[in-house]
Design an enzyme around this catalytic site. Structure first.
Site, PDB file in Angstrom:
ATOM      1  N   ASN A 138       1.275  -1.569   0.145  1.00 25.30           N
ATOM      2  CA  ASN A 138      -0.028   0.375  -0.292  1.00 25.30           C
ATOM      3  C   ASN A 138       0.661   1.457   0.051  1.00 25.30           C
ATOM      4  O   ASN A 138       0.441   2.134  -0.173  1.00 25.30           O
ATOM      5  CB  ASN A 138      -1.111  -0.192   0.739  1.00 25.30           C
ATOM      6  CG  ASN A 138      -1.458   1.475   1.434  1.00 25.30           C
ATOM      7  OD1 ASN A 138      -2.389   1.615   0.335  1.00 25.30           O
ATOM      8  ND2 ASN A 138      -1.016   2.498   2.361  1.00 25.30           N
ATOM      9  N   GLN A 188      -8.023   5.432   1.876  1.00 23.24           N
ATOM     10  CA  GLN A 188      -7.914   4.573   0.744  1.00 23.24           C
ATOM     11  C   GLN A 188      -6.746   5.437  -0.263  1.00 23.24           C
ATOM     12  O   GLN A 188      -5.805   5.045  -0.805  1.00 23.24           O
ATOM     13  CB  GLN A 188      -8.891   4.322  -0.273  1.00 23.24           C
ATOM     14  CG  GLN A 188      -9.166   2.881   0.668  1.00 23.24           C
ATOM     15  CD  GLN A 188     -10.347   1.944  -0.537  1.00 23.24           C
ATOM     16  OE1 GLN A 188     -10.789   2.312  -0.757  1.00 23.24           O
ATOM     17  NE2 GLN A 188     -10.303   0.884   0.328  1.00 23.24           N
ATOM     18  N   ASP A 197       1.700   7.071   0.233  1.00 25.04           N
ATOM     19  CA  ASP A 197       0.549   6.045  -0.183  1.00 25.04           C
ATOM     20  C   ASP A 197       0.402   5.871  -1.534  1.00 25.04           C
ATOM     21  O   ASP A 197       0.758   7.439  -2.272  1.00 25.04           O
ATOM     22  CB  ASP A 197      -0.743   7.116  -0.187  1.00 25.04           C
ATOM     23  CG  ASP A 197      -1.487   5.912   0.104  1.00 25.04           C
ATOM     24  OD1 ASP A 197      -1.500   4.560   0.957  1.00 25.04           O
ATOM     25  OD2 ASP A 197      -2.814   5.885  -0.873  1.00 25.04           O
ATOM     26  N   ASP A 227      -0.438  -7.052   3.568  1.00 25.89           N
ATOM     27  CA  ASP A 227      -0.579  -5.762   4.624  1.00 25.89           C
ATOM     28  C   ASP A 227      -1.485  -4.698   4.284  1.00 25.89           C
ATOM     29  O   ASP A 227      -1.305  -3.995   3.241  1.00 25.89           O
ATOM     30  CB  ASP A 227       0.631  -4.867   5.015  1.00 25.89           C
ATOM     31  CG  ASP A 227       0.944  -3.993   5.773  1.00 25.89           C
ATOM     32  OD1 ASP A 227       1.154  -4.554   7.241  1.00 25.89           O
ATOM     33  OD2 ASP A 227       1.366  -3.238   5.538  1.00 25.89           O
ATOM     34  N   HIS A 231      -6.365   0.188   3.082  1.00 19.08           N
ATOM     35  CA  HIS A 231      -6.443   0.737   2.772  1.00 19.08           C
ATOM     36  C   HIS A 231      -5.662   0.801   1.101  1.00 19.08           C
ATOM     37  O   HIS A 231      -6.027   2.388   0.646  1.00 19.08           O
ATOM     38  CB  HIS A 231      -5.128   1.418   3.291  1.00 19.08           C
ATOM     39  CG  HIS A 231      -5.194   1.347   4.471  1.00 19.08           C
ATOM     40  ND1 HIS A 231      -5.543   2.188   5.352  1.00 19.08           N
ATOM     41  CD2 HIS A 231      -4.801   0.856   5.638  1.00 19.08           C
ATOM     42  CE1 HIS A 231      -6.183   1.869   6.644  1.00 19.08           C
ATOM     43  NE2 HIS A 231      -5.582   0.916   6.527  1.00 19.08           N
ATOM     44  N   GLU A 253      -5.091  -7.879   5.252  1.00 23.84           N
ATOM     45  CA  GLU A 253      -5.236  -7.726   6.279  1.00 23.84           C
ATOM     46  C   GLU A 253      -6.223  -6.447   6.483  1.00 23.84           C
ATOM     47  O   GLU A 253      -6.185  -5.433   6.135  1.00 23.84           O
ATOM     48  CB  GLU A 253      -4.345  -7.220   7.484  1.00 23.84           C
ATOM     49  CG  GLU A 253      -4.156  -6.472   8.216  1.00 23.84           C
ATOM     50  CD  GLU A 253      -3.554  -5.217   9.017  1.00 23.84           C
ATOM     51  OE1 GLU A 253      -3.633  -4.789  10.057  1.00 23.84           O
ATOM     52  OE2 GLU A 253      -3.113  -4.871   7.341  1.00 23.84           O
TER      53      GLU A 253
HETATM   54  C1  ARE Z   1       5.906   4.158  12.576  1.00 18.87           C
HETATM   55  C2  ARE Z   1       5.588   5.042  13.702  1.00 18.87           C
HETATM   56  C3  ARE Z   1       4.647   5.992  13.332  1.00 18.87           C
HETATM   57  C4  ARE Z   1       4.576   6.931  12.219  1.00 18.87           C
HETATM   58  C5  ARE Z   1       4.951   6.241  10.874  1.00 18.87           C
HETATM   59  C6  ARE Z   1       6.134   6.629   9.697  1.00 18.87           C
HETATM   60  O1  ARE Z   1       5.147   4.343  14.756  1.00 18.87           O
HETATM   61  O2  ARE Z   1       4.628   7.216  14.444  1.00 18.87           O
HETATM   62  O3  ARE Z   1       3.842   8.211  11.667  1.00 18.87           O
HETATM   63  O4  ARE Z   1       6.066   4.892  11.506  1.00 18.87           O
HETATM   64  O5  ARE Z   1       6.982   6.815  10.107  1.00 18.87           O
HETATM   65  C7  ARE Z   1       3.481  -0.438  12.069  1.00 18.87           C
HETATM   66  C8  ARE Z   1       3.520   0.102  13.020  1.00 18.87           C
HETATM   67  C9  ARE Z   1       3.587   1.560  13.380  1.00 18.87           C
HETATM   68  C10 ARE Z   1       4.429   2.068  12.384  1.00 18.87           C
HETATM   69  C11 ARE Z   1       4.122   1.570  10.838  1.00 18.87           C
HETATM   70  C12 ARE Z   1       6.042   1.383  10.143  1.00 18.87           C
HETATM   71  O6  ARE Z   1       1.911  -0.550  13.813  1.00 18.87           O
HETATM   72  O7  ARE Z   1       3.234   2.274  13.846  1.00 18.87           O
HETATM   73  O8  ARE Z   1       4.091   3.209  12.020  1.00 18.87           O
HETATM   74  O9  ARE Z   1       4.912   0.010  11.196  1.00 18.87           O
HETATM   75  O10 ARE Z   1       6.550   1.539  10.569  1.00 18.87           O
HETATM   76  C13 ARE Z   1      -4.888   0.689  11.159  1.00 18.87           C
HETATM   77  C14 ARE Z   1      -4.620  -0.474   9.419  1.00 18.87           C
HETATM   78  C15 ARE Z   1      -3.634  -1.905   9.537  1.00 18.87           C
HETATM   79  C16 ARE Z   1      -2.087  -1.228  10.261  1.00 18.87           C
HETATM   80  C17 ARE Z   1      -2.365  -0.469  11.361  1.00 18.87           C
HETATM   81  C18 ARE Z   1      -1.074  -0.653  12.302  1.00 18.87           C
HETATM   82  O11 ARE Z   1      -5.688  -0.192   9.041  1.00 18.87           O
HETATM   83  O12 ARE Z   1      -3.483  -1.743   8.394  1.00 18.87           O
HETATM   84  O13 ARE Z   1      -3.469   0.251  11.849  1.00 18.87           O
HETATM   85  N1  ARE Z   1      -1.636  -2.871  10.752  1.00 18.87           N
HETATM   86  C19 ARE Z   1      -0.716  -3.241   9.270  1.00 18.87           C
HETATM   87  C20 ARE Z   1       0.344  -3.800  10.853  1.00 18.87           C
HETATM   88  C21 ARE Z   1       0.917  -3.232  11.005  1.00 18.87           C
HETATM   89  C22 ARE Z   1       2.131  -1.702  10.181  1.00 18.87           C
HETATM   90  C23 ARE Z   1       0.980  -1.211   9.381  1.00 18.87           C
HETATM   91  C24 ARE Z   1      -0.099  -1.628   8.903  1.00 18.87           C
HETATM   92  C25 ARE Z   1       1.993  -0.157   8.313  1.00 18.87           C
HETATM   93  O14 ARE Z   1       0.176  -5.020  10.766  1.00 18.87           O
HETATM   94  O15 ARE Z   1       1.741  -3.397  11.945  1.00 18.87           O
HETATM   95  O16 ARE Z   1       1.889  -0.998  10.848  1.00 18.87           O
HETATM   96  O17 ARE Z   1       2.159  -1.387   7.414  1.00 18.87           O
HETATM   97  C26 ARE Z   1      -8.614   0.935  14.034  1.00 18.87           C
HETATM   98  C27 ARE Z   1      -9.111   0.917  12.584  1.00 18.87           C
HETATM   99  C28 ARE Z   1      -8.199   0.303  11.719  1.00 18.87           C
HETATM  100  C29 ARE Z   1      -7.316   0.574  12.425  1.00 18.87           C
HETATM  101  C30 ARE Z   1      -6.757   0.936  13.758  1.00 18.87           C
HETATM  102  C31 ARE Z   1      -5.208   1.371  14.113  1.00 18.87           C
HETATM  103  O18 ARE Z   1      -9.300  -0.303  14.715  1.00 18.87           O
HETATM  104  O19 ARE Z   1     -10.362  -0.083  12.258  1.00 18.87           O
HETATM  105  O20 ARE Z   1      -8.146   0.077  10.521  1.00 18.87           O
HETATM  106  O21 ARE Z   1      -5.946   0.127  11.498  1.00 18.87           O
HETATM  107  O22 ARE Z   1      -7.868   1.666  14.108  1.00 18.87           O
HETATM  108  O23 ARE Z   1      -5.269   2.520  13.928  1.00 18.87           O
HETATM  109 CA    CA Z   2      -3.917   3.998  -0.372  1.00 20.65          CA
END
Ligand code: ARE
Ligand code: CA
Length: 493
Positions: A138, A188, A197, A227, A231, A253
């Site tokens: 994404n 998205q 994005d 992942d 989005h 996911e």
């Molecule tokens: C890190 C720092 C941030 C910084 C960013 C960019 O923590 O402060 O802004 O870097 O520099 C993981 C970590 C993040 C990390 C990111 C990139 O968790 O902390 O950010 O990696 O290094 C949503 C999404 C869902 C996502 C979760 C975390 O919908 O897809 O947020 N999960 C996946 C992975 C994560 C990963 C990412 C995606 C990014 O499993 O491990 O992040 O690739 C509600 C909504 C959900 C939302 C949730 C949390 O429940 O319904 O959709 O999930 O709130 O916001």
């Molecule tokens: Ca997107």
């Protein structure tokens, strides 16, 4: 996916080291022998063919350690698949989440080299275990710029030879980030936590992503966790997946958020999905002890065949939306329930102890060190950074699940905080959700007469612990655990 995974595995099964568990192989628990024929189990059916179903997410494990786990633990215990952390080049840093900030699609990361990745896939396949890669498609990185772990220089929206600014979305929110999960366009097209994005609707971008996934397929992976699928429009995910050769396993996911415009069901056209609601519902059931309710838990309208169930993952153990290793016996009970019920494909979890949400695992010169599992503890008092290999605790149950297959619950018995049921005539499981009292019911069962061992604690059955006779069996179950019998774990004497 349960049924399908089993079918897809047939090819590997034929070739692989899982043969020792096939009917009649020497040393297989429950294998009939001359002595068995002479005792009470004379009329017992042959041990059933195992259909691997249970998987495990091995979070932040390096490739060499996963290869070893496949050979030593997962293969011999009938695990179906291992889910990896992302394999592509990412930003530098000590935090675990650097993995989720891609810098290029080179398969060189803190978890190992391309060669190590390939060797890992080969080792897992030789052990009969499928490999699911975590595909971050994404977005790219979230930081202003720098050099990735494989040496690629980049800025936030410029990745030389791969993407330039035109390949990224712009977005109308003041921060450029998602601020409102009720707004589909924001979800998205805006940035998830500042992550650049990608315009996944554009042919050029899709081509690069398809190239990246095709490269992983060429290294032998069997499927992908998509992942942050929420989005990307479902149509984009479908188009990308549709352009891949073969029929890889796809698990999107998409975290179910109540009232949100985008839900997991929207992604069933691209493949399967993770069952977040299942994990949350089980986390709700366990503390109250009403374990019988687990038999009815479904994730929205996601059908069993397309649901990957789990009790925790790397996000939910940090935001405490589910039970985690820190919940000790409740976590154990939750894992048992997931493995016991026929809904979905169960995915266990192996990670590491932490107090700081961002803390990564130990690295030497930017390379993650080999995993050394801590001794399992029931008090959860691990030192931060220690590897918590809970999944190994369920080795016997992974075999139990492989033996019972899709057989439906039967002879459901319930009393207080305990429930017991058969799975067809292949297995029986009694689970005790009471935190202080043991149970000792005499159960009605379809299991054939014989002496059985408990798959919750054993992978072999030199001597039986529970005797099934004329459709009855007395089981004893301590508080907050279970007893699991299967036709493939019967005494051989
Ligand atoms: C890190 C720092 C941030 C910084 C960013 C960019 O923590 O402060 O802004 O870097 O520099 C993981 C970590 C993040 C990390 C990111 C990139 O968790 O902390 O950010 O990696 O290094 C949503 C999404 C869902 C996502 C979760 C975390 O919908 O897809 O947020 N999960 C996946 C992975 C994560 C990963 C990412 C995606 C990014 O499993 O491990 O992040 O690739 C509600 C909504 C959900 C939302 C949730 C949390 O429940 O319904 O959709 O999930 O709130 O916001
Ligand atoms: Ca997107």
């Amino acid at each position: 996916m349960r049924r399908v995974l089993g079918l897809l595995l047939t090819g590997i099964l034929a070739l692989s080291a899982c043969a020792p568990s096939a009917p009649g192989a020497p040393g297989t628990p429950g294998t009939p022998s001359a002595t068995v024929a002479e005792t009470t189990t004379a009329a017992a059916p042959e041990p059933v063919q195992m259909t691997r179903q249970v998987g495990v997410q091995l979070f932040q494990w390096n490739w060499n350690s996963i290869a070893r786990e496949c050979t030593d633990v997962l293969g011999p215990n009938q695990f179906a698949f291992v889910l990896l952390s992302p394999a592509q080049e990412h930003i530098q840093g000590e935090q675990w989440w650097t993995s989720y900030q891609p810098v290029s699609y080179r398969i060189e990361s803190k978890l190992g080299t391309r060669a190590e990745f390939q060797a890992m896939v080969e080792a897992c396949h030789a052990a009969g275990v499928k490999v699911i890669a975590d595909a971050v498609i994404n977005h790219m990185a979230g930081i202003d710029g720098g050099t990735g772990v494989a040496g690629t220089a980049f800025t936030h929206k410029d990745y030389p030879g791969l993407y330039t600014e035109a390949d990224f979305n712009t977005c109308a929110t003041p921060s450029g980030n998602i601020e409102n999960y009720m707004d589909q366009q924001q979800i998205q097209e805006c940035q998830l936590s500042g992550l650049a994005d990608l315009r996944t609707g554009e042919p050029y971008v899709r081509e690069q992503i398809v190239g990246y996934l095709t490269d992983l397929l060429s290294l032998g992976v069997d499927g992908f966790r998509i992942d942050a699928a929420k989005h990307m429009p479902a149509a984009d995910v479908e188009a990308i997946v549709g352009a891949l050769d073969g029929d890889p396993i796809i698990i999107s996911e998409v975290i179910r958020g109540s009232g949100e415009p985008i839900q997991p069901e929207d992604y069933l056209g691209a493949g399967d999905v993770f069952a977040f609601q299942f994990a949350k519902d089980i986390a709700g059931i366990v503390p109250g002890g009403a374990v019988r309710r687990a038999l009815d838990v479904r994730d929205g309208s996601v059908p069993s065949e397309q649901a990957f169930t789990f009790i925790t993952n790397h996000d939910t153990e940090r935001n405490r939306q589910t039970l985690t290793y820190k919940d000790k016996d409740k976590y154990h009970l939750a894992n048992l329930l997931m493995l016991a019920v026929p809904y979905g494909t169960p995915t266990l979890y192996g990670g590491y102890a932490f107090t700081d949400r961002d803390a990564g695992v130990p690295q030497v010169d930017g390379v993650v060190s080999d995993v050394e599992c801590a001794e399992p503890r029931t008090d959860a008092k691990y030192e931060p950074g220690q590897w918590v290999c809970d999944h190994r605790t369920y080795a016997g149950l992974a075999q139990w699940v492989a033996a019972v297959g899709d057989a439906e619950p039967a002879n459901v018995w319930q009393e207080g905080y305990a429930v017991a049921f058969d799975r067809g005539d292949l297995g029986l499981l009694a689970i005790n959700g009471n935190s202080t009292k043991s149970i000792e019911p005499v159960l009605t069962t379809n299991l054939p007469d014989g002496l059985y061992c408990d798959a919750v604690v054993a992978t072999e059955c030199p001597e039986g612990q529970f005797e099934v006779k004329d459709g009855k069996v007395k089981v004893t179950v301590e508080p907050m655990t279970a007893a699991a019998l299967s036709v493939n774990l019967r005494a051989t004497r």
